[in-house]
Design a protein around this motif. Structure first.
Motif, mmCIF file in Angstrom:
data_model
loop_
_atom_site.group_PDB
_atom_site.id
_atom_site.type_symbol
_atom_site.label_atom_id
_atom_site.label_comp_id
_atom_site.label_asym_id
_atom_site.label_seq_id
_atom_site.Cartn_x
_atom_site.Cartn_y
_atom_site.Cartn_z
ATOM 1 N N LEU A 26 0.880 -1.164 0.000
ATOM 2 C CA LEU A 26 0.000 0.000 0.000
ATOM 3 C C LEU A 26 0.921 1.217 0.000
ATOM 4 C CD1 LEU A 26 -3.060 0.602 0.534
ATOM 5 C CD2 LEU A 26 -2.465 0.722 2.953
ATOM 6 N N PHE A 27 0.674 2.189 -0.884
ATOM 7 C CA PHE A 27 1.527 3.386 -0.927
ATOM 8 C C PHE A 27 0.793 4.603 -0.361
ATOM 9 C CE2 PHE A 27 3.374 0.801 -4.360
ATOM 10 C CZ PHE A 27 4.678 0.738 -3.886
ATOM 11 N N TRP A 41 -3.216 6.159 -0.872
ATOM 12 C CA TRP A 41 -3.604 6.553 0.480
ATOM 13 C C TRP A 41 -2.998 7.922 0.786
ATOM 14 C CZ3 TRP A 41 -0.750 3.754 5.057
ATOM 15 C CH2 TRP A 41 -1.370 4.030 6.268
ATOM 16 N N THR A 42 -3.833 8.859 1.233
ATOM 17 C CA THR A 42 -3.282 10.139 1.673
ATOM 18 C C THR A 42 -3.404 10.259 3.185
ATOM 19 O OG1 THR A 42 -3.466 12.545 1.611
ATOM 20 C CG2 THR A 42 -5.491 11.326 1.224
ATOM 21 N N PHE A 43 -2.436 10.900 3.794
ATOM 22 C CA PHE A 43 -2.500 11.156 5.236
ATOM 23 C C PHE A 43 -3.230 12.479 5.461
ATOM 24 C CE2 PHE A 43 1.795 8.831 5.130
ATOM 25 C CZ PHE A 43 1.177 7.600 5.206
ATOM 26 N N ALA A 44 -4.454 12.531 5.117
ATOM 27 C CA ALA A 44 -5.277 13.734 5.231
ATOM 28 C C ALA A 44 -6.748 13.281 5.193
ATOM 29 C CB ALA A 44 -4.971 14.698 4.087
ATOM 30 N N LEU A 52 -10.440 4.035 -9.594
ATOM 31 C CA LEU A 52 -9.030 4.213 -9.931
ATOM 32 C C LEU A 52 -8.499 5.601 -9.568
ATOM 33 C CD1 LEU A 52 -7.057 2.249 -11.113
ATOM 34 C CD2 LEU A 52 -7.613 3.118 -13.392
ATOM 35 N N ASN A 53 -9.399 6.568 -9.496
ATOM 36 C CA ASN A 53 -8.934 7.933 -9.195
ATOM 37 C C ASN A 53 -9.220 8.345 -7.749
ATOM 38 O OD1 ASN A 53 -11.652 8.155 -9.307
ATOM 39 N ND2 ASN A 53 -11.726 9.733 -10.891
ATOM 40 N N SER A 54 -9.404 7.368 -6.876
ATOM 41 C CA SER A 54 -9.633 7.674 -5.462
ATOM 42 C C SER A 54 -8.448 7.223 -4.615
ATOM 43 C CB SER A 54 -10.880 6.947 -4.952
ATOM 44 O OG SER A 54 -12.023 7.469 -5.560
ATOM 45 N N VAL A 55 -8.292 7.887 -3.482
ATOM 46 C CA VAL A 55 -7.297 7.421 -2.504
ATOM 47 C C VAL A 55 -7.989 7.269 -1.153
ATOM 48 C CG1 VAL A 55 -5.237 8.401 -3.617
ATOM 49 C CG2 VAL A 55 -6.565 9.821 -2.046
ATOM 50 N N LEU A 56 -7.439 6.412 -0.318
ATOM 51 C CA LEU A 56 -7.977 6.271 1.036
ATOM 52 C C LEU A 56 -7.676 7.561 1.790
ATOM 53 C CD1 LEU A 56 -6.443 2.806 2.126
ATOM 54 C CD2 LEU A 56 -8.614 3.197 0.938
ATOM 55 N N ALA A 57 -8.657 8.066 2.523
ATOM 56 C CA ALA A 57 -8.400 9.215 3.385
ATOM 57 C C ALA A 57 -7.890 8.718 4.735
ATOM 58 C CB ALA A 57 -9.685 10.011 3.570
ATOM 59 N N CYS A 58 -7.203 9.578 5.457
ATOM 60 C CA CYS A 58 -6.711 9.231 6.802
ATOM 61 C C CYS A 58 -7.007 10.400 7.730
ATOM 62 C CB CYS A 58 -5.210 8.950 6.752
ATOM 63 S SG CYS A 58 -4.537 8.430 8.330
#
Ligand code: BGC
Length: 750
Positions: free
Chosen positions: A116-117, A162-165, A209-215
């Motif tokens: 996971l990046f 995954w973004t840290f936001a 495909l154009n989504s990232v996990l929020a954090c």
């Protein structure tokens, strides 16, 4: 050994086939619960193959050397990937680079589990938007959702999952540099913004495909660090925690945020990373959060200096037992968990649970179906910094600008001023424009204020430039040239403020003045008597009393991102009529901090004629600019408030209406704000609480009736017994364009 690998490969392939096959059944039953159980089945089938060591590897997140945000404890992360000791990597991005790292995991580890990046995509990835505090001043939830959406488009096209936001920390102390990364001081507004950002990042859902996990970070109450010193202790009542600090995190989770990050601070004596009350009781049991929890950078290791664990093993056990699934960068889970399980000191089931939560996200992202699906060089090329993204960044940037003062209508400037002087250390400061935490943003592509102004004026305007001084040293040797330049000009635009990296993490300040000799520069330029505009770039409120008293026009621009210069010029020349409103109170003196609009009344409210009331000897209680404040090139007036009823029962809603009129000569947007005050309660209530707002556009002379609905939830609070609900009694309701200048009405709740 080879044979073993071949067998395992086959088993894995079988699992993948089964997993894919199960995934293909989607159409036969598409209910969320059946989709969940299908994913759970696939997760369990992988978990069943894993050794204890491999499981622990999935709980481990290491930084790559690509872009590092802190001390690197392990530089051999590629060997760690090969050895199955790491399940996720951060600070690595780019379609090509992430593919290379992914290949190590997929081709060279026994179980081929994809990585996971993650990355700190805080306010844009390549196209940089205003810092979150700045953007929050737009009060435009669509703008904020859209900027997170674009950030996700770019980040996911560069191989990130995954973004840290978003950072959802309420911040009421401007000494704390990380205030720049949040949405300001208010719980209600912070909650709406948290939702908008999560929706933007996660788009159509995890797996698109154009989504990232929020954090959601930093859980919890990181913004309340004592004395505004980063990483410092936090201590508050459960009531304040639940009423003020927790709601934005909760709103983000209710909006579907996939992950949560622990905070560095302790809370009531327990560091967040070892805090079961936060990570299990509140997060999972009360809020039903089903995603995974990651630590902040090395925070399991920091349980040692906190003095809550005496060695690696006890720190790792404390974190895991508290409910922390993934260890960012400490490597403590890797170092200690296996032994703890083997010695019977830790239940393997706890590890299994954490692995499940992480694998579930990898499945949902589609990584088991195609581990390289986000690492596509073609998509990367056609996505990043597209024209439409840059246009959105410019639009969001100009909406984030707050006009603090505009006397004698200095602004907007004419585009055919003969000579315009642009002076100051932030006038042509390209690096500063994109602010702190600017991800993979390329500052060399940012537009400076000087460039924005040059692009805006007509050919009959001569634009002069002088730096005047540096941002943060005591050199006055450039003053003379700046004064000369000002003297030659018809109007001066003076750009002062902070350096980008004086804000953000580890950037606490004890003073809130302009750093270096900038204040002196402003005073010297003001002596020329030229009409002047001060343009501020900063990541926190500054104490600018002198400027407020002596300079006719002040424009707060924060750090606006890639398109900063164009956006500021749009406002300076009136191509955009400013509409931003402060989301954080500007104090008059650092000694007033913490200062925010929703304070309590006290038993001795301020009375200028009575010494023994709650006030200062040397400064007023009032802020320099209140929460919600910001001017426009037009003016708005508010009519009296009308209520659907003077009293309601606990089953009713109340409609509150107010007519807002544009009384000036330009079309403009206004943020109409609704506040309430519960006059008497079983516990004391703040003098004002924001409960709703609407951003509206009015043509010159146009009026609109604005109606808000006040619900029972809006009137609820944590009562004396900590139950959440209303109490009958008298309420006041206020509507206006900032938290100070408001129309008032009253109603009874029976
Ligand atoms: C920060 C986090 C960030 C992490 C990873 C930490 O120092 O507190 O907000 O997400 O680093 O870069």
């Amino acid at each position: 050994m080879k044979k073993y690998h071949a067998v395992m490969n086959r088993i894995y392939l079988l699992v993948i086939v089964v997993a894919i096959f199960t995934g293909c059944q989607k159409n036969s039953n598409t209910s969320p619960s059946s989709a969940n159980s299908r994913v759970d089945g696939r997760v369990d089938s992988v978990l069943a193959l894993m050794t204890l060591e491999e499981k622990i590897g999935q709980l481990t997140l290491f930084t790559s050397d690509y872009d590092v945000t802190g001390p690197t404890i392990r530089e051999n992360y590629k060997d760690d990937i090969k050895a199955g000791k790491v399940g996720a990597i951060f600070n690595a991005f780019g379609a090509d680079y992430t593919r290379k790292l992914q290949e190590i995991a997929v081709k060279e580890t026994r179980l081929h589990i994809p990585l996971l990046f993650g990355y700190d995509v805080i306010h844009g990835h390549r196209t940089i938007f205003p810092i979150p505090l700045g953007e929050s001043c737009s009060w435009d939830l669509n703008v904020m959702q859209q900027s997170a959406r674009i950030a996700a488009e770019e980040a996911s096209a560069e191989g990130l999952h995954w973004t840290f936001a978003p950072m959802c920390d309420i911040a009421r102390d401007p000494r704390w540099g990380r205030m720049a990364e949040g949405a300001g001081e208010d719980t209600y507004l912070g909650s709406r913004i948290a939702e908008a950002r999560v929706k933007g990042f996660q788009g159509e859902g995890i797996g698109a495909l154009n989504s990232v996990l929020a954090c959601v970070k930093h859980f919890a109450a990181y913004g309340a660090a004592q004395a505004g010193r980063d990483y410092h202790t936090t201590d508050m009542s459960d009531r304040v925690l639940r009423e003020v600090y927790l709601p934005p995190y909760k709103a983000a989770i209710d909006a579907g945020a996939a992950t949560v990050m622990t905070s560095f601070n302790e809370l009531d004596g327990i560091p967040a990373t070892g805090n079961k009350y936060l990570m299990t009781d509140i997060l999972r049991k009360e809020w039903n959060f089903t995603g995974f929890v990651v630590t902040d950078y090395t925070s399991i290791m920091e349980l040692l200096p906190h003095g809550i664990a005496e060695d690696t093993a006890s720190a790792a056990a404390l974190a895991l037992e508290a409910g922390v699934d993934m260890d960012m960068q400490a490597g403590f889970y890797n170092d200690a968990l296996e032994k703890l399980v083997k010695e019977g000191k830790l239940k393997e089931g706890l590890i299994d649970e954490a692995v499940r939560r992480i694998l579930r996200k990898k499945f949902e992202l589609g990584l088991f179906d195609d581990p390289y699906r986000y690492s596509n060089v073609e998509r990367e090329k056609s996505t990043v910094m597209k024209k439409e993204f840059l246009d959105a960044a410019r639009d969001g940037a100009r909406k984030s600008i707050v006009l603090l003062k505009n006397e004698k209508q200095v602004l907007p400037l004419s585009k055919s001023i003969k000579r315009l002087a642009v002076i100051g250390p932030l006038a042509d400061a390209r690096r500063e424009m994109i602010g702190s935490w600017s991800a993979a943003g390329d500052w060399t592509k940012a537009v400076t204020l000087l460039e924005g102004i040059k692009a805006a004026v007509t050919s009959s305007t001569q634009v002069l430039y002088a730096r005047g001084c540096n941002i943060n040293d005591d050199t006055t040797k450039y003053f003379a040239q700046a004064i000369q330049t000002a003297k030659q000009a018809d109007v001066v635009v003076l750009a002062v403020g902070e350096a980008a990296l004086m804000t953000g993490e580890a950037a606490s300040r004890t003073a809130l003045d302009l750093p270096g000799v900038q204040q002196k520069l402003v005073e010297e330029i003001q002596k020329t008597g030229k009409p002047m505009v001060v343009v501020l770039s900063n990541g926190r409120p500054l104490t600018i009393n002198w400027i407020n008293d002596n300079i006719p026009a002040i424009v707060e621009t924060w750090f606006l991102g890639t398109q900063a210069g164009y956006a500021i010029a749009d406002v300076l020349f009136g191509d955009y009529n400013p509409s931003g409103k402060l989301t954080v109170t500007f104090p008059r003196a650092v000694g007033q901090v913490p200062i925010h609009y929703s304070m309590k009344n006290t038993g001795r409210p301020m009375d200028a004629n009575n010494k023994y009331t709650s006030k200062y000897l040397d400064e007023s209680n009032e802020p320099l600019y209140p929460f919600g404040y910001g001017l426009s090139y037009t003016t708005f007036t508010y009519g009296d408030i009308s209520l659907s009823s003077p009293q309601i029962t606990q089953q009713d809603e109340l409609k509150v209406t107010c007519k807002v009129t544009n009384t000036g000569k330009r079309a403009g947007e206004e943020v109409v704000q609704l506040y309430i005050h519960d006059l008497v309660g079983s516990v004391t209530r703040p003098v004002k609480e924001l409960k709703n707002f609407q951003k509206i556009m009015l043509q010159p002379g146009e009026s609109k009736e604005i109606t808000f609905t006040i619900t029972q939830h809006d009137l609820s609070f944590y009562r004396k017994d900590m139950s959440f609900g209303v109490e009958p009694g008298k309420f006041e309701v206020y509507i206006g364009g900032n938290s100070r200048d408001l129309k008032k009405a009253a109603f009874m709740l029976r």
